[in-house]
Design an enzyme around this catalytic site. Structure first.
Site, PDB file in Angstrom:
ATOM      1  CG  ASP A  25      23.703 -16.880  27.074  1.00 28.07           C
ATOM      2  OD1 ASP A  25      23.668 -17.970  26.481  1.00 28.07           O
ATOM      3  OD2 ASP A  25      24.756 -16.256  27.281  1.00 28.07           O
ATOM      4  CG  ASP A  52      27.642 -20.863  24.813  1.00 27.95           C
ATOM      5  OD1 ASP A  52      28.848 -21.175  24.814  1.00 27.95           O
ATOM      6  OD2 ASP A  52      27.155 -20.044  25.607  1.00 27.95           O
ATOM      7  CG  HIS A  96      23.708 -23.093  27.450  1.00 26.40           C
ATOM      8  ND1 HIS A  96      22.969 -23.012  26.292  1.00 26.40           N
ATOM      9  CD2 HIS A  96      24.440 -21.959  27.490  1.00 26.40           C
ATOM     10  CE1 HIS A  96      23.257 -21.892  25.657  1.00 26.40           C
ATOM     11  NE2 HIS A  96      24.143 -21.232  26.371  1.00 26.40           N
ATOM     12  CG  HIS A 156      24.149 -17.771  21.739  1.00 26.07           C
ATOM     13  ND1 HIS A 156      23.559 -19.011  21.725  1.00 26.07           N
ATOM     14  CD2 HIS A 156      24.709 -17.633  22.957  1.00 26.07           C
ATOM     15  CE1 HIS A 156      23.760 -19.608  22.886  1.00 26.07           C
ATOM     16  NE2 HIS A 156      24.453 -18.782  23.654  1.00 26.07           N
TER      17      HIS A 156
END
Length: 1015
Positions: free
Chosen positions: A279, A389, A597, A277
């Site tokens: 970001d 997320d 996000h 994952h």
């Protein structure tokens, strides 16, 4: 025996840590280290520049100097290049270069990292605390690293990213901004040496890890627990670090039988997919994510090359695009593994966007830009939405996903709820329009698993749907800051493939999992679980307000894009003006990027938000230019709006108050600058409840328990401080409109409220300018209404969410702060009231006796990750519309957010026959054909019928048909309701029939082809 084995696991931890793991690598020889810290502005240089292959314009040439072990390197955010030379010995067996750049024993991807290159610029692998060895000789070594004499030369690009995430979870620091003056403790090069690698000792460490982890998770009532302990005890007895290789072989032979025992026939089945994952920005700027991708992907590819059973997934088309642009050789390797089905693009979105704040069209574009990228580069279309997320999920997403060609949805964030436990892990999620999508929440409740016994046991124990389902997904690999899966995770995966006392673990693609899990759920028949409506996250409610400039920039860009695409489409259709596809595509991709996000929600470091504010300003300028170009081409078609005949009458009220009256509304503003009366003269209805005041500013101590920029905790809202101090007050006029300006102060902050009665509109409007200098404070404005309602309608993408105004249940109470878009509407009987806004996304609404109180959240000032968040000047606008139902609220919200441009006779319009629907978006088709795309939706949650009428200059021969979101013709076989049916029709005879909140995408071509069957 039990007493004898009671401390086996303690013994195992000590022996493994002190006597086994240190023996995996044995020092063979030292190396020569030189270093060069990038100068100039400290921003990274290309590898070719650092390696002396080609110079970057305007950058200082590299100057490597000897660098001693133990020395510090790099200020915060600086880059240091290490040049490392050595000569490998001639001994047999694998040989590694082992480096320690100054790792902390946590936060993989959260502090210093490295990327290893060969002298010709080939990427070898990334470095982080769990990936610190580079294979020089043996399985997994890059060919050609060693010359004939065993000599090598490698370069390491080391990034001194400061550690901002610690224990407790956050470190409040200015290091989140480039060039912070706060002192930074530099990282130190602790280790750089050639070391022999022992596969046997490494394998023993992995065996003991799995056996000990499994034993720790099994109950003492289970025989398997004790047999594992006995085997571990005997293995530790025969292991002797003085002869570690031989001891490891003996110990593994003892463990082999217990690790070969197969899983039970009914064991839960887990599909494990390698993942990282990533970001797109968070505790690092966007530019650092580009480098993180190279480190993570190079590690993943090395692992895939070494282990043919593994599968790796990566989401976000933006990330693939960055690889393609900045690391083309790495991208080519990715493409090869995609073709083999080993490196799997998932999600089909441009980025993993926030799930509630972007407008409906933005969510459409996230899917269309993402899917088209994957199709164009890999010939593959992801069929799942992959949002592990994001901070809540709009009830519009099932319909949008399905209309974009997706079948499945994945997240795990709802497991973070702070109040209630979500009832399912595998279920049908039904959106606000009735569309269902197969949905899975990985029950391990993490998107960054390490394939440990504890995680697997948690997945089995937590899984809510055991009666009807036996499959779950496990995304494993270090995440957030990247890093991805490691060799140790893969070793655990293999050992847990078929092991007594554990679920069966298989490595395969997400699509294979989803297909099997969906089929299994369908077999459940009437027991199939269905969850209806939005997936409200009972946490991170502050993300709706943090860093308000992000929300304002996004909202303005969305509104300007709507105008620019419509006017450009009109200019092209009516005046043959070129449609600016390239400009609009670039702008859209940038807007979509910033909907990630941790950017749009306001939870990144100061550096990210500073750059984002500049980006939004630049995008707005470009969009204004495109609008000017289109309006210039359409000048003859534009209409001038004539001013209305109404005017506001201003009179003095009691006690220094002011009365504003335009014949529709009568507003009384008292001497303290509060609205004490708002009379709807059309119905005779007084809106302000007795003893209450509209536009009351309330200040709260905003001190979250854990996650500063993320959370508004319930205790924050208990004790409002009403801001009553009046610095100045005056009556103002603007043509037929009139209002009252009130200036208030709190602390070092100044708040100016300008309250307007807009003549003849039925709208009472407020402009609020805040010079905000507070920290850890939340500012809200209260709008009480004498409307007795049980629910309120908060706008979301293509519809609304009806939220409870009562707190009868825990889940109702947990919605004490919730997402809205452009309006909130309440009603009792046949009388409604709406509040529209141009920039806010967070609000709370509760019943209060026979009234309703809505409070809009204006500003926060969290300390982490940006200690200076939201400091400065901000402007907000909202308006109260007495008597407004949902259609009136929707249309007012569009008008309130639209840029101030001249009016254009519509290219297309709807003639409503029943219910309410409207045209949300008009643009040209993405394929450059010149076809017109029209997006329509039903607004009330009911049914609507309408006829579509087109501008006469579009031509009588124009034809229309319905498409999916990617503008592909729908055939009626997609299990989706159609508004116009599966056949092409003449635009002169088009009737739309829309279900509740149904979205329809209509394509209009100038004329039919000879083979088309037009009805």
């Amino acid at each position: 025996m039990h007493n004898h084995l009671s401390r086996t696991l303690e013994r195992l931890d000590r022996v493994r840590r002190d006597r086994i793991l240190p023996r995996i690598h044995t020092r063979s020889a030292g190396v020569e280290v030189e270093a060069w810290t990038v100068a100039d502005d400290g921003e990274p240089v290309s590898a070719r520049h650092a390696l002396g292959l080609a110079g970057d314009p305007g950058r200082t040439a590299p100057g490597y100097r000897p660098f001693p072990l133990g020395a510090a390197w790099g200020q915060a955010w600086a880059t240091t290049w290490f040049r490392i030379r050595g000569t490998a010995g001639q001994q047999d067996g694998p040989l590694d270069l082992v480096l320690d750049l100054g790792w902390f024993d946590h936060s993989v991807g959260g502090h210093c990292e490295g990327l290893v290159f060969t002298p010709d610029g080939t990427i070898v692998k990334g470095l982080h605390p769990r990936q610190s060895a580079i294979r020089l000789r043996g399985d997994g070594a890059v060919p050609g690293l060693l010359d004939a004499d065993g000599a090598f030369l490698l370069y390491v690009e080391a990034a001194a990213n400061p550690l901002l995430l610690g224990l407790p979870p956050f470190v409040v620091t200015d290091h989140g901004e480039k060039g912070a003056e706060e002192p930074f403790e530099q990282f130190r090069l602790r280790r750089a040496e050639i070391a022999a690698f022992s596969p046997e000792i490494h394998a023993l460490a992995c065996d003991l890890d799995v056996a000990g982890g499994l034993a720790a998770e099994l109950s003492a009532d289970e025989p398997r627990h004790w047999r594992l302990l006995r085997a571990i005890e005997e293995a530790l007895d025969v292991y002797d670090e003085a002869d570690a290789e031989a001891g490891a072989r003996r110990a593994r032979a003892i463990l082999a039988p217990v690790l070969a025992a197969p899983a039970h026939a009914s064991a839960h089945r887990i599909t494990a997919v390698g993942h990282a994952h990533m970001d797109t920005a968070w505790l690092w700027p966007l530019r650092e994510t580009v480098r993180k991708l190279a480190r993570t992907v190079s590690n993943a590819l090395a692992l895939l090359d070494a282990d043919p059973e593994l599968v790796y997934t990566m989401s976000a088309a933006q990330h693939f695009s960055w690889l393609e642009e900045h690391y083309p050789e790495l991208f080519d390797r990715v493409r090869q593994h995609v073709e083999q089905g080993r490196f799997v693009p998932v999600g089909g979105m441009w980025v993993e966007a926030d799930g509630v704040i972007p407008t409906g069209e933005s969510m459409v574009r996230q899917l269309t830009y993402g899917k088209r990228y994957f199709i164009s580069r890999f010939g593959r279309e992801p069929r799942e939405m992959w949002l592990p997320d994001s901070f809540g999920y709009s009830g519009a997403l099932p319909q949008l996903a399905r209309r974009a060609g997706s079948r499945w949805f994945l997240t795990q964030k709802i497991s973070w709820n702070d109040t209630t436990v979500f009832p399912h892990h595998t279920f049908w999620w039904e959106g606000i329009d009735g569309t269902r999508i197969f949905t899975h929440f990985p029950p391990a409740e993490t998107y960054a698993a390490e394939v440990t016994a504890r995680e697997l046991r948690h997945a089995v124990t937590t899984f809510k749907d055991k009666a009807i389902a036996s499959h779950s997904l496990l995304p494993y690999g270090y995440g957030d800051g990247g890093g991805g899966p490691t060799r140790e995770m893969a070793e655990r995966l293999h050992r847990f493939a078929d092991l007594e006392g554990a679920p069966r673990v298989t490595s395969r693609s997400p699509a294979e999992f989803f297909q099997e899990a969906e089929a299994e759920l369908r077999d459940a028949g009437s027991l199939e679980p269905v969850y209806r409506g939005e997936l409200y996250l009972e946490l991170h409610r502050g993300t709706l307000t943090s860093q308000t400039a992000m929300k304002q920039g996004n909202r303005r860009c969305e509104s300007l894009l709507r105008a620019a695409e419509y006017l450009s489409a009109a200019a092209s259709a009516l005046r043959d003006s070129p449609y600016p596809h390239a400009d609009l595509d670039e702008i859209w991709r940038t807007v979509l990027l910033h909907q990630f996000h941790d950017i749009l929600p306001g939870t990144s470091i100061a550096w990210v938000h500073r750059e984002a504010r500049d980006t939004y300003r630049a995008l707005e300028e470009r969009l204004h230019d495109l609008i000017k170009q289109a309006t210039a081409a359409l000048r003859a078609d534009l209409a001038v709006t004539e001013p209305g005949a109404a005017a506001v009458e201003v009179t003095d009220g009691e006690d220094g108050g002011t009365v504003l009256d335009d014949g529709l509304l009568r507003v009384v503003v008292d001497g303290g600058g509060h609205v004490v009366s708002l009379l709807d003269q059309r119905s005779g209805r007084e809106v302000v409840p007795p003893g209450r005041r509209l536009n009351e500013l309330q200040l709260f101590r905003d001190e979250p328990v854990r996650w500063d920029a993320w959370d508004v905790d319930r205790h924050v809202l208990r004790h409002p401080q009403v801001l009553d101090e009046v610095t100045s007050r005056k009556v103002i006029h603007d043509g037929p409109d009139a209002g009252v300006e009130v200036v208030r102060r709190t602390g070092a902050s100044t708040i100016t409220l300008t309250m307007w009665l807009r003549a003849g509109t039925g709208r009472f409007e407020t402009a609020c300018t805040v010079d905000w200098q507070e920290r850890e404070r939340l500012l809200k404005v209260a709008i009480p209404a004498r409307v007795s309602a049980r629910t309120a309608r908060f706008e979301t993408q293509y519809g609304y969410v009806e939220r409870p105004l009562l707190s009868n249940t825990a889940s109702e109470e947990a919605m004490f702060e919730a997402a809205m878009h452009r309006y909130v509407q309440v009603a009792d009987g046949d009388y409604g009231l709406a509040i529209v806004n141009d920039t806010m996304y967070g609000a709370d609404a509760r019943a209060d006796g026979d009234s309703t109180v809505v409070r809009l959240s204006l500003l926060r000032s969290a300390r982490f990750p940006d200690p200076h968040a939201d400091q400065g000047t901000h402007v907000f606008r909202w308006a109260v519309l007495p008597g407004a139902d949902v259609p009136a609220a929707v249309e007012a919200a569009y008008a309130f957010n639209a840029p101030d441009i001249a009016l254009l006779p519509p290219l297309v319009r709807l003639e409503l026959l029943s219910g309410h629907a409207l045209i949300d978006w008009v643009k040209q088709a993405d394929d450059g054909s010149g076809d017109l795309i029209v997006r329509v939706y039903e607004t009330q949650g009911g049914r609507a019928s309408a006829r579509m009428h087109c501008h006469e200059e579009l031509g009588a021969e124009a034809v229309l048909w319905e498409t999916d979101l990617l503008e592909r013709e729908l055939t009626g076989e997609e299990d989706l309701p159609l508004a116009v049916g599966p056949t092409r029709r003449s635009v002169s005879d088009v009737r739309l029939d829309l279900g509740p909140f149904q979205v329809a995408t209509l394509r209009i071509a100038a004329q039919a082809s000879p083979k088309e069957d037009i009805k």
